[in-house]
Design an enzyme around this catalytic site. Structure first.
Site, mmCIF file in Angstrom:
data_model
loop_
_atom_site.group_PDB
_atom_site.id
_atom_site.type_symbol
_atom_site.label_atom_id
_atom_site.label_comp_id
_atom_site.label_asym_id
_atom_site.label_seq_id
_atom_site.Cartn_x
_atom_site.Cartn_y
_atom_site.Cartn_z
ATOM 1 N N CYS A 1 -4.221 9.751 5.505
ATOM 2 C CA CYS A 1 -4.374 9.441 6.912
ATOM 3 C C CYS A 1 -4.792 10.732 7.848
ATOM 4 C CB CYS A 1 -3.662 8.698 7.552
ATOM 5 S SG CYS A 1 -3.957 8.164 9.212
ATOM 6 N N HIS B 1 0.986 -1.271 -0.139
ATOM 7 C CA HIS B 1 -0.141 0.068 -0.056
ATOM 8 C C HIS B 1 0.813 1.261 -0.007
ATOM 9 C CE1 HIS B 1 -3.465 2.143 1.880
ATOM 10 N NE2 HIS B 1 -2.682 2.784 2.067
ATOM 11 N N HIS C 1 1.573 5.498 -0.777
ATOM 12 C CA HIS C 1 0.928 6.705 -0.957
ATOM 13 C C HIS C 1 2.162 7.516 -1.876
ATOM 14 C CE1 HIS C 1 -2.530 7.216 1.902
ATOM 15 N NE2 HIS C 1 -1.825 5.966 2.069
ATOM 16 N N ASN D 1 -3.144 8.311 -2.013
ATOM 17 C CA ASN D 1 -2.475 6.946 -2.471
ATOM 18 C C ASN D 1 -2.048 7.072 -3.936
ATOM 19 O OD1 ASN D 1 -4.581 6.284 -0.365
ATOM 20 N ND2 ASN D 1 -3.438 4.421 -0.475
HETATM 21 N N1 COA Z 1 -16.553 1.678 15.925
HETATM 22 C C1 COA Z 1 -17.144 2.437 16.421
HETATM 23 N N2 COA Z 1 -17.123 3.020 17.506
HETATM 24 C C2 COA Z 1 -16.273 2.502 18.481
HETATM 25 C C3 COA Z 1 -15.276 1.679 17.994
HETATM 26 C C4 COA Z 1 -15.501 1.236 16.761
HETATM 27 N N3 COA Z 1 -14.610 0.093 16.193
HETATM 28 N N4 COA Z 1 -14.643 1.421 18.990
HETATM 29 C C5 COA Z 1 -14.873 2.222 20.142
HETATM 30 N N5 COA Z 1 -15.861 2.882 19.809
HETATM 31 C C6 COA Z 1 -16.743 4.013 20.587
HETATM 32 C C7 COA Z 1 -17.100 3.397 22.107
HETATM 33 O O1 COA Z 1 -18.050 2.432 21.949
HETATM 34 C C8 COA Z 1 -17.127 4.577 22.720
HETATM 35 O O2 COA Z 1 -18.356 5.268 22.387
HETATM 36 P P1 COA Z 1 -19.261 6.253 23.497
HETATM 37 O O3 COA Z 1 -18.080 7.324 23.710
HETATM 38 O O4 COA Z 1 -20.572 6.565 22.728
HETATM 39 O O5 COA Z 1 -19.295 5.027 24.700
HETATM 40 C C9 COA Z 1 -15.908 5.358 22.108
HETATM 41 O O6 COA Z 1 -15.861 5.121 20.721
HETATM 42 C C10 COA Z 1 -14.780 5.392 22.852
HETATM 43 O O7 COA Z 1 -14.461 3.955 23.099
HETATM 44 P P2 COA Z 1 -12.924 3.493 23.523
HETATM 45 O O8 COA Z 1 -12.784 2.092 23.409
HETATM 46 O O9 COA Z 1 -12.327 4.248 24.649
HETATM 47 O O10 COA Z 1 -12.073 4.190 22.180
HETATM 48 P P3 COA Z 1 -11.122 5.473 22.103
HETATM 49 O O11 COA Z 1 -11.571 6.602 22.375
HETATM 50 O O12 COA Z 1 -9.836 4.690 22.771
HETATM 51 O O13 COA Z 1 -11.001 5.222 20.282
HETATM 52 C C11 COA Z 1 -10.915 4.239 18.234
HETATM 53 C C12 COA Z 1 -10.255 4.124 19.668
HETATM 54 C C13 COA Z 1 -10.110 2.966 17.443
HETATM 55 C C14 COA Z 1 -12.422 3.858 18.011
HETATM 56 C C15 COA Z 1 -10.632 5.474 17.663
HETATM 57 O O14 COA Z 1 -9.360 5.846 17.920
HETATM 58 C C16 COA Z 1 -11.004 5.568 15.989
HETATM 59 O O15 COA Z 1 -12.006 5.178 15.635
HETATM 60 N N6 COA Z 1 -9.950 5.873 15.425
HETATM 61 C C17 COA Z 1 -9.979 5.776 13.995
HETATM 62 C C18 COA Z 1 -8.918 5.110 13.415
HETATM 63 C C19 COA Z 1 -8.888 5.241 11.734
HETATM 64 O O16 COA Z 1 -10.026 5.238 11.087
HETATM 65 N N7 COA Z 1 -7.735 5.564 11.150
HETATM 66 C C20 COA Z 1 -7.431 5.739 9.951
HETATM 67 C C21 COA Z 1 -6.927 4.995 9.063
HETATM 68 S S1 COA Z 1 -5.678 3.856 9.596
HETATM 69 ZN ZN ZN Z 2 -3.305 4.585 3.355
#
Ligand code: COA
Ligand code: ZN
Length: 307
Positions: free
Chosen positions: A242, A209, A211, A251
Site C-alpha cells: 500500500c 488478506h 502481506h 502480498n
Molecule cells: N475516483 C476518482 N476520483 C475521485 C474519487 C474516486 N473514487 N473520489 C473523489 N475523486 C476526485 C474528486 O472528483 C475530486 O476531483 P477534482 O479535484 O478533479 O475536482 C478529487 O478527487 C478530490 O475529491 P475529494 O472528495 O475531496 O477527495 P479527497 O481529496 O478527499 O480524496 C480519495 C479521497 C478517496 C479520492 C483519495 O484519497 C484516493 O483516491 N485515495 C486512494 C485510496 C487507495 O487506493 N488506497 C490504496 C489501497 S487501500
Molecule cells: Zn493489501
C-alpha cells in the site's frame, strides 16, 4: 481439519500494481488479468476507482472493465474493484463491476492517510454506499484494513474489528475481508482473531488478506484456515503493497498459497502450470516482482511429476 475447497482472489492487478515504481499500460494490465483467467483463478481484483492523482497506476480501470467485457466473454472468474467512496461506487456502477470492495481502516491515522476520512466517517460513507448498492442490485464487500496493527497507531483491539464488521454486514456487505495491510500479524494472533470472528459472524462471509512483509504470510494463511476461513486474497508473484502504509511489502504470493493448500488436500480449481506462467508474466511486466518462494520447486518437481 477436513480439507475441502479454498477460494483464491488474486489481488495482483490492484494491490500489486498500485505500488509498483513502473506504471503498466492498459494492455499490459489486461494481459496479466487474462493470464490469471487462463489459470482459472476464481476471483481477480482488476483495479480501483480511486483518484488518479492519489494512485496513478489505477487510472483507466473503467476502460479495463470495458475491454475485459469485450475480450473475455466466457470467462468464469469474478472480477472486482476497490471503491473508497460514493464517487467510486458510481464509477464502478457505470463500468458494470460485478463485485465492489469498500475499504475501512481500523485506525483514524491510516484511514485519513489512505482515503482522507476518519474511520467513523468511512464507516458512515460505506453504509451509504451499501444502501445505494442494495437499491441498485450491486454486490459490495468490505475490507477491514490494518486489522491487527496499524503502522501509525500500533496494535489494534479486536473489538474495533468486530464493531466495523458488524456494522458493515448489517448494512448489507456480502463479505468482510480482514486485512493485515502491513504484514504485522503473527499466526497466533491471526488464529485468535479469526476464531473470535467465527464465533460472532458467518464464516462463509469472512475472508483474509495477508502481506508477507516478515515471512509470516503462509503461516498466517494456515492459522486462518485452522480457524475455518476458506477464502483468501493472494497476489501473483508476491506483488503488492500500500503506497500509504509505510513498511508494507508484497502480498503472500498466489503460487505459494495454492501450492500449500493443494498439498494439504484442499481444492482450488486453479491450473498450477498456467499459474506459473502468470507469475512469469508478472515478473516480466513489472521488472521488480520477486515471484513466490515455491515457483522453482513447482517448475522443477511438481509440474514434471504431474506431467
Ligand atoms: N475516483 C476518482 N476520483 C475521485 C474519487 C474516486 N473514487 N473520489 C473523489 N475523486 C476526485 C474528486 O472528483 C475530486 O476531483 P477534482 O479535484 O478533479 O475536482 C478529487 O478527487 C478530490 O475529491 P475529494 O472528495 O475531496 O477527495 P479527497 O481529496 O478527499 O480524496 C480519495 C479521497 C478517496 C479520492 C483519495 O484519497 C484516493 O483516491 N485515495 C486512494 C485510496 C487507495 O487506493 N488506497 C490504496 C489501497 S487501500
Ligand atoms: Zn493489501
Amino acid at each position: 481439519m477436513h480439507p475441502d475447497h479454498i477460494t483464491i482472489n488474486d489481488v495482483g492487478p490492484r494491490d500489486g500494481l498500485q505500488n509498483q515504481p513502473k506504471l503498466l499500460s492498459k494492455d499490459q494490465r489486461l494481459s496479466l488479468i487474462s493470464a490469471l483467467v487462463d489459470a482459472k483463478v476464481p476471483e481477480i481484483e482488476v483495479g480501483a476507482f480511486v483518484s488518479p492523482k492519489a494512485v496513478p497506476a489505477m487510472a483507466g480501470t473503467d476502460e479495463l472493465f470495458a475491454d475485459l467485457a469485450a475480450s473475455l466473454k466466457n470467462n468464469s472468474s469474478l472480477f472486482s474493484a476497490l471503491i473508497p467512496n460514493m464517487k467510486g461506487f458510481e464509477l464502478a456502477m457505470s463500468a458494470k463491476v460485478p463485485l465492489m470492495s469498500l475499504v475501512v481502516a481500523t485506525s483514524n491515522t491510516m484511514n485519513l492517510k489512505n482515503i482522507r476520512m476518519t474511520t467513523h466517517d468511512s464507516v458512515s460513507v460505506s453504509k451509504d454506499v451499501l444502501k445505494a448498492a442494495k437499491k441498485q442490485g450491486a454486490n459490495v464487500q468490505a475490507y477491514v484494513a490494518t486489522a491487527w496493527a496499524c503502522p501509525f497507531e500500533g496494535k489494534i483491539s479486536a473489538d474495533s474489528v468486530f464493531s466495523i464488521t458488524e456494522q458493515l454486514l448489517q448494512a448489507g456487505a456480502s463479505s468482510i475481508v480482514i486485512a493485515d495491510t502491513i504484514g504485522a500479524a503473527n499466526p497466533l494472533e491471526v488464529n485468535q482473531l479469526m476464531e473470535a470472528m467465527a464465533s460472532r459472524f458467518d464464516l462463509s462471509q469472512l475472508s483474509c488478506h495477508f502481506h508477507d512483509t516478515r515471512a509470516m504470510g503462509l503461516a498466517n494463511v494456515y492459522a486462518a484456515i485452522s480457524a475455518g476461513v476458506r477464502r483468501f486474497d493472494a497476489s501473483i508473484a508476491g506483488l503488492g503493497g500500500c503506497p500509504f502504509a509505510p513498511g508494507a511489502s508484497g502480498n503472500v504470493a498466489t503460487e505459494d498459497v495454492v501450492m500449500m493448500v493443494q498439498q494439504m488436500g484442499f481444492s482450488t480449481g486453479i491450473d498450477m502450470a498456467l499459474l506459473v506462467k502468470a507469475a512469469d508474466l508478472a515478473i516480466e511486466l513489472t521488472g521488480s516482482a520477486s515471484g513466490g518462494n515455491a515457483k522453482p520447486w513447482i517448475e522443477n518437481y511438481y509440474l514434471n511429476e504431474s506431467a
